[in-house]
Design a protein around this motif. Structure first.
Motif, PDB file in Angstrom:
ATOM      1  N   VAL A 184      -0.663   5.845   8.623  1.00  0.00           N
ATOM      2  CA  VAL A 184       0.766   5.728   8.909  1.00  0.00           C
ATOM      3  C   VAL A 184       1.066   4.361   9.517  1.00  0.00           C
ATOM      4  CG1 VAL A 184       2.640   6.640  10.336  1.00  0.00           C
ATOM      5  CG2 VAL A 184       1.110   8.212   9.135  1.00  0.00           C
ATOM      6  N   GLU A 185       0.245   3.956  10.469  1.00  0.00           N
ATOM      7  CA  GLU A 185       0.424   2.641  11.083  1.00  0.00           C
ATOM      8  C   GLU A 185       0.173   1.536  10.057  1.00  0.00           C
ATOM      9  OE1 GLU A 185       1.289  -0.166  14.065  1.00  0.00           O
ATOM     10  OE2 GLU A 185       1.713   1.979  13.845  1.00  0.00           O
ATOM     11  N   ALA A 186      -0.764   1.766   9.130  1.00  0.00           N
ATOM     12  CA  ALA A 186      -1.027   0.781   8.083  1.00  0.00           C
ATOM     13  C   ALA A 186       0.211   0.551   7.225  1.00  0.00           C
ATOM     14  CB  ALA A 186      -2.198   1.242   7.221  1.00  0.00           C
ATOM     15  N   ILE A 187       0.879   1.632   6.828  1.00  0.00           N
ATOM     16  CA  ILE A 187       2.078   1.492   6.003  1.00  0.00           C
ATOM     17  C   ILE A 187       3.165   0.758   6.776  1.00  0.00           C
ATOM     18  CG2 ILE A 187       3.938   2.767   4.872  1.00  0.00           C
ATOM     19  CD1 ILE A 187       1.859   4.866   4.094  1.00  0.00           C
ATOM     20  N   ARG A 188       3.297   1.066   8.058  1.00  0.00           N
ATOM     21  CA  ARG A 188       4.293   0.360   8.870  1.00  0.00           C
ATOM     22  C   ARG A 188       4.029  -1.139   8.869  1.00  0.00           C
ATOM     23  NH1 ARG A 188       5.792  -1.567  13.989  1.00  0.00           N
ATOM     24  NH2 ARG A 188       3.666  -1.527  14.805  1.00  0.00           N
ATOM     25  N   LYS A 189       2.771  -1.526   8.906  1.00  0.00           N
ATOM     26  CA  LYS A 189       2.404  -2.941   8.927  1.00  0.00           C
ATOM     27  C   LYS A 189       2.367  -3.567   7.535  1.00  0.00           C
ATOM     28  CE  LYS A 189      -0.308  -3.045  13.212  1.00  0.00           C
ATOM     29  NZ  LYS A 189       0.387  -4.232  13.771  1.00  0.00           N
ATOM     30  N   GLY A 190       2.531  -2.737   6.501  1.00  0.00           N
ATOM     31  CA  GLY A 190       2.506  -3.268   5.141  1.00  0.00           C
ATOM     32  C   GLY A 190       1.124  -3.344   4.542  1.00  0.00           C
ATOM     33  N   VAL A 191       0.136  -2.699   5.178  1.00  0.00           N
ATOM     34  CA  VAL A 191      -1.228  -2.686   4.653  1.00  0.00           C
ATOM     35  C   VAL A 191      -1.326  -1.576   3.600  1.00  0.00           C
ATOM     36  CG1 VAL A 191      -3.671  -2.391   5.219  1.00  0.00           C
ATOM     37  CG2 VAL A 191      -2.119  -3.502   6.863  1.00  0.00           C
ATOM     38  N   PRO A 192      -1.799  -1.875   2.386  1.00  0.00           N
ATOM     39  CA  PRO A 192      -1.903  -0.845   1.342  1.00  0.00           C
ATOM     40  C   PRO A 192      -2.806   0.307   1.762  1.00  0.00           C
ATOM     41  CG  PRO A 192      -2.136  -3.034   0.394  1.00  0.00           C
ATOM     42  CD  PRO A 192      -2.173  -3.211   1.886  1.00  0.00           C
ATOM     43  N   VAL A 193      -2.475   1.509   1.291  1.00  0.00           N
ATOM     44  CA  VAL A 193      -3.212   2.716   1.662  1.00  0.00           C
ATOM     45  C   VAL A 193      -3.662   3.458   0.402  1.00  0.00           C
ATOM     46  CG1 VAL A 193      -2.992   5.012   2.704  1.00  0.00           C
ATOM     47  CG2 VAL A 193      -2.089   3.016   3.900  1.00  0.00           C
ATOM     48  N   PHE A 194      -4.884   3.979   0.466  1.00  0.00           N
ATOM     49  CA  PHE A 194      -5.440   4.795  -0.606  1.00  0.00           C
ATOM     50  C   PHE A 194      -5.914   6.104   0.013  1.00  0.00           C
ATOM     51  CE2 PHE A 194      -5.726   0.442  -1.826  1.00  0.00           C
ATOM     52  CZ  PHE A 194      -5.474   0.411  -3.191  1.00  0.00           C
ATOM     53  N   ASP A 214      -3.919   4.534  -6.709  1.00  0.00           N
ATOM     54  CA  ASP A 214      -5.198   4.940  -7.266  1.00  0.00           C
ATOM     55  C   ASP A 214      -6.271   3.977  -6.773  1.00  0.00           C
ATOM     56  OD1 ASP A 214      -7.473   5.224  -9.105  1.00  0.00           O
ATOM     57  OD2 ASP A 214      -6.122   6.460 -10.310  1.00  0.00           O
ATOM     58  N   ILE A 215      -7.406   4.513  -6.363  1.00  0.00           N
ATOM     59  CA  ILE A 215      -8.439   3.694  -5.745  1.00  0.00           C
ATOM     60  C   ILE A 215      -8.973   2.611  -6.678  1.00  0.00           C
ATOM     61  CG2 ILE A 215     -10.481   5.043  -6.349  1.00  0.00           C
ATOM     62  CD1 ILE A 215     -11.301   4.748  -3.357  1.00  0.00           C
ATOM     63  N   LYS A 216      -8.810   2.795  -7.983  1.00  0.00           N
ATOM     64  CA  LYS A 216      -9.270   1.767  -8.920  1.00  0.00           C
ATOM     65  C   LYS A 216      -8.452   0.481  -8.809  1.00  0.00           C
ATOM     66  CE  LYS A 216      -6.555   3.035 -13.061  1.00  0.00           C
ATOM     67  NZ  LYS A 216      -5.777   4.157 -12.504  1.00  0.00           N
ATOM     68  N   ASN A 217      -7.291   0.570  -8.144  1.00  0.00           N
ATOM     69  CA  ASN A 217      -6.429  -0.599  -7.972  1.00  0.00           C
ATOM     70  C   ASN A 217      -6.622  -1.263  -6.609  1.00  0.00           C
ATOM     71  OD1 ASN A 217      -5.192  -0.100 -10.492  1.00  0.00           O
ATOM     72  ND2 ASN A 217      -3.817   1.389  -9.536  1.00  0.00           N
ATOM     73  N   LEU A 218      -7.755  -1.019  -5.964  1.00  0.00           N
ATOM     74  CA  LEU A 218      -7.942  -1.516  -4.606  1.00  0.00           C
ATOM     75  C   LEU A 218      -7.732  -3.021  -4.493  1.00  0.00           C
ATOM     76  CD1 LEU A 218      -9.347  -0.321  -1.736  1.00  0.00           C
ATOM     77  CD2 LEU A 218     -10.878  -2.176  -2.351  1.00  0.00           C
ATOM     78  N   ASP A 219      -8.205  -3.786  -5.459  1.00  0.00           N
ATOM     79  CA  ASP A 219      -8.075  -5.242  -5.370  1.00  0.00           C
ATOM     80  C   ASP A 219      -6.702  -5.754  -5.778  1.00  0.00           C
ATOM     81  OD1 ASP A 219     -10.557  -5.740  -4.299  1.00  0.00           O
ATOM     82  OD2 ASP A 219     -11.547  -5.974  -6.236  1.00  0.00           O
ATOM     83  N   ASN A 220      -5.898  -4.876  -6.371  1.00  0.00           N
ATOM     84  CA  ASN A 220      -4.536  -5.257  -6.758  1.00  0.00           C
ATOM     85  C   ASN A 220      -3.603  -4.085  -6.432  1.00  0.00           C
ATOM     86  OD1 ASN A 220      -2.429  -6.793  -7.852  1.00  0.00           O
ATOM     87  ND2 ASN A 220      -2.752  -5.930  -9.897  1.00  0.00           N
ATOM     88  N   PRO A 221      -3.414  -3.798  -5.144  1.00  0.00           N
ATOM     89  CA  PRO A 221      -2.745  -2.557  -4.737  1.00  0.00           C
ATOM     90  C   PRO A 221      -1.221  -2.595  -4.832  1.00  0.00           C
ATOM     91  CG  PRO A 221      -3.313  -3.825  -2.810  1.00  0.00           C
ATOM     92  CD  PRO A 221      -3.869  -4.580  -3.978  1.00  0.00           C
TER      93      PRO A 221
END
Length: 257
Positions: A184-194, A214-221
Motif C-alpha cells: 500500500v505504501e509502495a503504491i502511494r510512493k509510485g513504486v510498482p507492485v506485483f 503480471d510478474i512477467k512484466n517486472l522490468d517494464n511494469p
C-alpha cells in the motif's frame, strides 16, 4: 442497523480495540468462546479463534466486521485501524472520500523513478498469516524467486524488520508480495507492485491487487497515474479510523452511512 456482538480474545489489543468498537456501536463485547453463529459479529485480527470464525462465516455467506492494522499510518494505539465488512482487506467498494484523505495527509507522491538496475523487494507473508492459510512462507519465496529467474536478472532483496542495511522502498524498482501492507505504501510512493499468491489460496484480495501487474512484466511494469492512485487512496481512506473515532461512534455511523 443493529449493533454486532464484538468478540474479544485474551490478547490486549483484542480487548482494547474490541471494547472501543462495542462502545461506539452500543453493542456488547463478549469473550470469543461465547460466539453465537446466529448473531452478527465483529472482531480484531485472525488469531486465537477469530480467523476460524471469519472463514466459516464467509463459507456460509454470513457477514462480519473485521478490524485490523490500518493501511494509512497504522499503530497501537495512536494510529489508524481498518474496519472491513465481510473480508480481511478493503475491496475498494467504498465511495472515495477525498476530504478524509486530505485530512489524513496521506496523498500519493509523484511517480517513482528508481535506477534501472535497482533491486526488487520481496515481501513474504508473515508467520501468523502463513499459519492461518496453512501454507509455507519459505515455499512462497522459492516460488516467486523461480518465476523471477525467468524474467529478470536484477538483484532481489527480502523484506525483514530484523535485518539492518536493507534498501529503502524509494531505492527499490518494485515490490513483490502476497498481501503485505508494505504494498500500500509502495503504491502511494509510485513504486510498482506485483501480487503473487504462490502456494497460498486466492481467497482474500489485498487492495494493492487493484494495480498489480503480471510478474512477467517486472522490468517494464505498469505505473498507475496520479489520478488513479488518488482515487484508490480516497477509497482506502474511507475505511481508516483512529481508536478515538471508533469509541466515539463516529466510525460506526460513517460505515453505515
Amino acid at each position: 442497523m443493529p449493533p454486532p456482538d464484538t468478540l474479544v480474545t485474551r490478547h490486549e489489543y483484542s480487548h482494547v480495540v474490541g471494547a472501543a468498537f462495542a462502545k461506539g456501536c452500543s453493542g456488547r463485547a463478549i469473550p470469543v468462546e461465547q460466539y453465537d453463529e446466529t448473531q452478527d459479529v465483529a472482531f480484531y485480527g485472525i488469531l486465537r479463534g477469530t480467523g476460524d470464525i471469519a472463514r466459516r462465516r464467509l463459507e456460509s455467506g454470513d457477514g462480519f466486521y473485521y478490524i485490523d492494522h490500518g493501511y494509512i499510518r497504522p499503530g497501537h494505539y495512536s494510529g489508524h485501524y481498518r474496519i472491513i465488512r465481510s473480508g480481511l482487506h478493503a475491496n475498494l467498494s467504498a465511495k472515495p472520500d477525498y476530504g478524509r484523505l486530505l485530512a489524513l495527509k496521506w496523498s500519493p507522491e509523484k511517480r517513482h523513478d528508481a535506477l534501472r538496475y535497482s533491486p526488487a523487494l520481496l515481501a513474504p507473508p508473515s508467520e501468523y498469516v502463513s499459519e492461518f492459510f496453512g501454507c509455507s512462507r519459505t515455499l512462497w519465496l522459492e516460488s516467486v524467486k523461480a518465476k523471477l529467474a525467468f524474467v529478470t536478472d536484477r538483484p532481489l532483496v527480502v523484506s525483514s524488520k530484523d535485518e539492518p542495511g536493507q534498501p529503502s522502498l524509494d531505492q527499490c524498482w518494485a515490490v513483490v508480495t502476497m498481501q503485505s501492507n508494505l504494498a500500500v505504501e509502495a503504491i502511494r510512493k509510485g513504486v510498482p507492485v506485483f501480487c503473487e499468491h504462490g502456494n497460498f489460496p486466492d481467497i482474500w484480495h489485498h487492495p494493492a491487487e487493484h494495480f498489480s501487474d503480471d510478474i512477467k512484466n517486472l522490468d517494464n511494469p505498469y505505473r498507475p497515474s496520479m489520478i488513479e492512485r488518488c482515487e484508490w487512496a480516497a477509497r482506502l481512506a474511507a475505511t481508516q479510523f483512529t481508536l478515538a473515532e471508533i469509541a466515539s461512534g463516529y466510525a460506526w455511523e460513517y460505515l453505515n452511512a
